[in-house]
Design a protein around this motif. Structure first.
Motif, mmCIF file in Angstrom:
data_model
loop_
_atom_site.group_PDB
_atom_site.id
_atom_site.type_symbol
_atom_site.label_atom_id
_atom_site.label_comp_id
_atom_site.label_asym_id
_atom_site.label_seq_id
_atom_site.Cartn_x
_atom_site.Cartn_y
_atom_site.Cartn_z
ATOM 1 N N UNK A 293 -5.462 14.048 4.145
ATOM 2 C CA UNK A 293 -6.704 14.329 3.437
ATOM 3 C C UNK A 293 -6.416 14.763 1.996
ATOM 4 N N UNK A 294 -5.364 15.554 1.810
ATOM 5 C CA UNK A 294 -5.055 16.085 0.484
ATOM 6 C C UNK A 294 -4.329 15.071 -0.396
ATOM 7 N N UNK A 295 -3.380 14.306 0.179
ATOM 8 C CA UNK A 295 -2.492 13.489 -0.651
ATOM 9 C C UNK A 295 -2.313 12.046 -0.181
ATOM 10 N N UNK A 296 -2.943 11.670 0.899
ATOM 11 C CA UNK A 296 -2.621 10.352 1.449
ATOM 12 C C UNK A 296 -1.178 10.379 1.922
ATOM 13 N N UNK A 297 -0.399 9.355 1.534
ATOM 14 C CA UNK A 297 1.025 9.393 1.899
ATOM 15 C C UNK A 297 1.910 9.544 0.656
ATOM 16 N N UNK A 298 1.318 10.102 -0.423
ATOM 17 C CA UNK A 298 2.041 10.246 -1.689
ATOM 18 C C UNK A 298 2.652 11.652 -1.798
ATOM 19 N N UNK B 172 2.671 2.878 12.579
ATOM 20 C CA UNK B 172 1.425 3.382 11.995
ATOM 21 C C UNK B 172 1.665 4.699 11.262
ATOM 22 N N UNK B 173 2.386 5.592 11.899
ATOM 23 C CA UNK B 173 2.683 6.876 11.270
ATOM 24 C C UNK B 173 3.498 6.690 9.985
ATOM 25 N N UNK B 174 4.456 5.772 10.000
ATOM 26 C CA UNK B 174 5.298 5.579 8.820
ATOM 27 C C UNK B 174 4.491 4.995 7.652
ATOM 28 N N UNK B 175 3.721 3.949 7.925
ATOM 29 C CA UNK B 175 3.042 3.247 6.838
ATOM 30 C C UNK B 175 1.783 3.966 6.366
ATOM 31 N N UNK B 176 1.037 4.573 7.286
ATOM 32 C CA UNK B 176 -0.244 5.180 6.909
ATOM 33 C C UNK B 176 -0.140 6.669 6.576
ATOM 34 N N UNK B 177 0.865 7.341 7.140
ATOM 35 C CA UNK B 177 0.945 8.792 6.978
ATOM 36 C C UNK B 177 2.250 9.273 6.336
ATOM 37 N N UNK B 178 3.200 8.382 6.108
ATOM 38 C CA UNK B 178 4.540 8.763 5.622
ATOM 39 C C UNK B 178 5.183 9.773 6.567
#
Length: 690
Positions: free
Chosen positions: A229-234, A254-260
């Motif tokens: 919510x705060x930073x995406x995956x950046x 999914x966790x790697x690509x969408x959530x880092x």
């Protein structure tokens, strides 16, 4: 015996995580799974136990109790909300009682490895104090423990040098009434601005390793969604150590690509033994050590470090390897933190074959990568001699001027030097050689200029007892060393204004008066003892006859003239003028010949004499010179103490005794001189400042 991961599995561990750990850019997020293995309850189990206690106290019906207990598994936060709403006092009282009943569990290799890994700090949803207990023992320092909703600023832990533990859901030991258990408490926490600021700060700066959670754990998913919510995956990666039975390939992707989020699966078999193996492998990789070679030693060292803890292993502790015992004895000689890399390098020259992973566990490792040992071993004489040789090599090429840089170098070994000079074997390894006198002078300058006169006097007195045992030192050099140490004792006594003691000591060693320094010290004693103008004039005449006057001689002439001016007020101005001229000669000679510290000394005298003459601008010019030399360049503590005396004399002469600044400067001057061991500080700042 714990084994690390296989080499194939180790090769799959993320290199970026290893690097983040090395650089202090990693945090651990610890869930209930790690504590549950040691007998602490999970979140639903805690709510169920809480419900049992409270409902029994309130005497509710059996059917009502059973219905509520059944809900503790599915909707624990609602059960918590119900219990708290029904009886807030019983809720808090029962929580305290539950956690008080849990005695310290058995030793946990997983917790010890978690503490050994160089995490900058720990986040946990657990209410117990296991993490801080393990970190405290390994670091020999209490970590900074915080909660997001404490009254003081929770971000204070970012500024702490020690590691921190952020207890996201509260701390049972601190405030059982503010644990996050009920649904309203979760709701309030999620909307607490302080909590969001803390998470934002952590997400931006640190990689996070999660362990003790399942893939469907609501605390973990809330945490990951909060970051998204705060930073995406950046932002830096989250590394989630998850039971391999709870995730699929698609979920990992999914966790790697969408959530880092990088999922690191472990087997749940044998009580999650593979989790400890993974932590062991990470620990060895961080310290660039072969895990399969050092794993047994690492485990033994961890058992040893926690052997005195209340949760220690029962039965005998595994014996430390011989090299580890030798390294621990050597480390015990040091009284200062020593850089880990330097200690490892030194130990290698002594034939010890240990890795950084093993050295790290011998003592407390600070954030600046220095190590100290708290569980002191008993060094043998050869250990003392070895460390003496190491320290000698680290300082013997420094400048005798003792600049600020030189002081910083010696300060890293200051307490160790005092220890080494009090032991025959180490004192010999330091000083029993051709350059021993020069090295002693260098060490003396450090303790002189840092104002540690009391400690230095005690060290010199101990050393005088030992030098007679320096049988391998040529007699001529040994006599010179004994003379230097004896003169150092006199120097300290003189500057502490203990003139009777200094005179008595010199009388026990008549040969000192035949040396150049000894004659100077004897004259200073006579100067301080002079009670009338006649005695001062006789000493003045003697010093005037010295053909090749040194800085000390010109300075003494100035002091004698200034003292005479105080005794003869009618000739005060003329006599102070003569004092100023002599101090100017001493100052000019110091500028031409050095050393730099002598310029500071003569600048102090010139500041005082100009103040007594009412020449305040000139006085302040020389005070600025003292500040530049003794403050900025040399960081000479006694010089800065005398600077306060000079400033007080200027303020007193210009503004009078009643001025607020005069009183403040007088107090500062007295405190500074007292800190040097000068027992007559008040008399010095009023009458004996020359």
């Amino acid at each position: 015996m714990l084994k690390p991961l296989s080499q194939e599995r180790e090769a799959q561990l993320p290199p970026d995580l290893v690097q983040a750990l090395r650089e202090g850019r990693a945090l651990a997020l610890v869930g209930a799974g790690l504590s549950r293995a040691l007998g602490f309850p999970s979140w639903p189990e805690l709510l169920r136990e809480l419900a049992v206690h409270i409902l029994q106290d309130l005497g509710d019906s059996h059917e009502a109790r059973e219905r509520l207990l059944a809900k503790a598994i599915g909707v624990p936060e609602w059960v918590g909300e119900t219990l708290k709403h029904h009886s807030a006092d019983a809720y808090v009282r029962t929580l305290r009682r539950i956690f008080a009943d849990y005695s310290p569990p058995q030793f946990s290799i997983a917790h010890s490895l978690l503490a050994a890994l160089p995490f900058r700090g720990y986040l946990t949803t657990n209410y117990d104090h296991l993490i801080e207990d393990y970190v405290r023992i390994l670091d020999s320092a209490v970590p900074f423990v915080a909660t997001p909703f404490q009254d003081e600023n929770p971000s204070a832990f970012f500024r702490e040098e020690s590691r921190f533990v952020l207890k996201i859901h509260g701390c049972a030991a601190r405030d059982a009434g503010r644990l996050v258990l009920a649904s309203s408490e979760y709701f309030n926490l999620a909307r607490d601005a302080r909590y969001e600021r803390i998470l934002a700060y952590l997400f931006q700066r640190y990689s996070i390793v999660t362990l003790g959670f399942g893939m469907a754990d609501r605390d973990l998913t809330r945490f990951i969604e909060e970051r998204r919510h705060l930073y995406g995956n950046r932002c830096p990666t989250i590394y989630a150590i998850i039971p391999e039975t709870e995730t699929t390939t698609w979920e990992k992707e999914t966790y790697r690509s969408a959530y880092n989020v990088v999922v690191m699966p472990v087997s749940p078999n044998n009580g999650f033994e593979e989790l400890s193996s993974m932590l062991l492998s990470l620990y060895c990789m961080v310290h660039t050590s072969d895990s399969h070679s050092v794993a047994a030693d690492v485990e033994n060292l961890l058992h040893f470090r926690y052997s005195d803890a209340p949760f220690a292993l029962t039965g005998p502790v595994a014996t430390l390897p011989e090299d580890a015992q030798a390294a621990r004895r050597l480390l015990s000689v040091f009284r200062d933190p020593v850089p880990l890399a330097r200690f490892a390098s030194w130990s290698a020259t002594a034939g010890l074959k240990l890795t950084t992973a093993q050295y790290r566990l011998l003592g407390q490792l600070s954030p600046d990568e220095t190590i100290t040992v708290r569980q002191l071993a008993r060094p043998v004489p050869q250990d003392m001699a070895t460390v003496g040789t190491w320290v000698r090599g680290a300082i013997e090429n420094l400048s005798s001027e003792m600049t600020a840089f030189d002081k910083q170098t010696v300060s890293a070994y200051a307490e160790t030097l005092l220890c080494l000079l009090g032991c025959l074997e180490s004192a010999r390894s330091l000083l029993d050689h051709a350059n021993g006198v020069s090295l002693f002078r260098l060490i003396a300058q450090y303790f002189r200029q840092t104002g540690r006169w009391v400690d230095w006097l005690a060290a010199c007195e101990r050393l005088l007892v030992l030098t007679v045992e320096f049988v391998e030192m040529p007699l001529e050099i040994r006599s010179r060393l004994d003379e230097e140490v004896s003169l150092e004792v006199v120097w300290v006594l003189l500057w502490q204004r203990k003139y009777a003691e200094a005179e008595g000591y010199m009388n026990t060693k008549p040969a000192l008066k035949e040396t150049e320094k000894g004659r100077t010290y004897a004259n200073r004693i006579r100067y301080r003892k002079a009670a009338d103008v006649g005695e001062i004039d006789r000493l003045l005449a003697e010093v005037e006859t010295i053909k090749d006057k040194r800085i000390d001689d010109f300075s003494l002439l100035g002091q004698l003239a200034a003292r005479r001016a105080l005794l003869e007020p009618g000739k005060r101005i003329d006599t102070l003028g003569k004092a100023k001229a002599s101090f100017m000669d001493a100052h000019s000679r110091a500028v031409k010949e050095g050393p730099l510290r002598e310029i500071g000394v003569q600048s102090y005298y010139l500041a005082c004499v100009h103040a007594d003459l009412g020449e305040f601008d000139e006085a302040r010019k020389y005070i600025a010179e003292v500040r530049r030399i003794d403050g900025a360049l040399l960081r000479r503590v006694p010089g800065l103490a005398w600077q306060w005396v000079a400033e007080y004399r200027v303020e007193l002469s210009e503004k009078g005794r009643e001025a607020p600044t005069t009183a403040s400067l007088r107090r500062r001057a007295i405190e500074s001189l007292t800190a040097l061991g000068i027992q007559t500080a008040t008399d010095v700042v009023e009458r004996g400042y020359y």
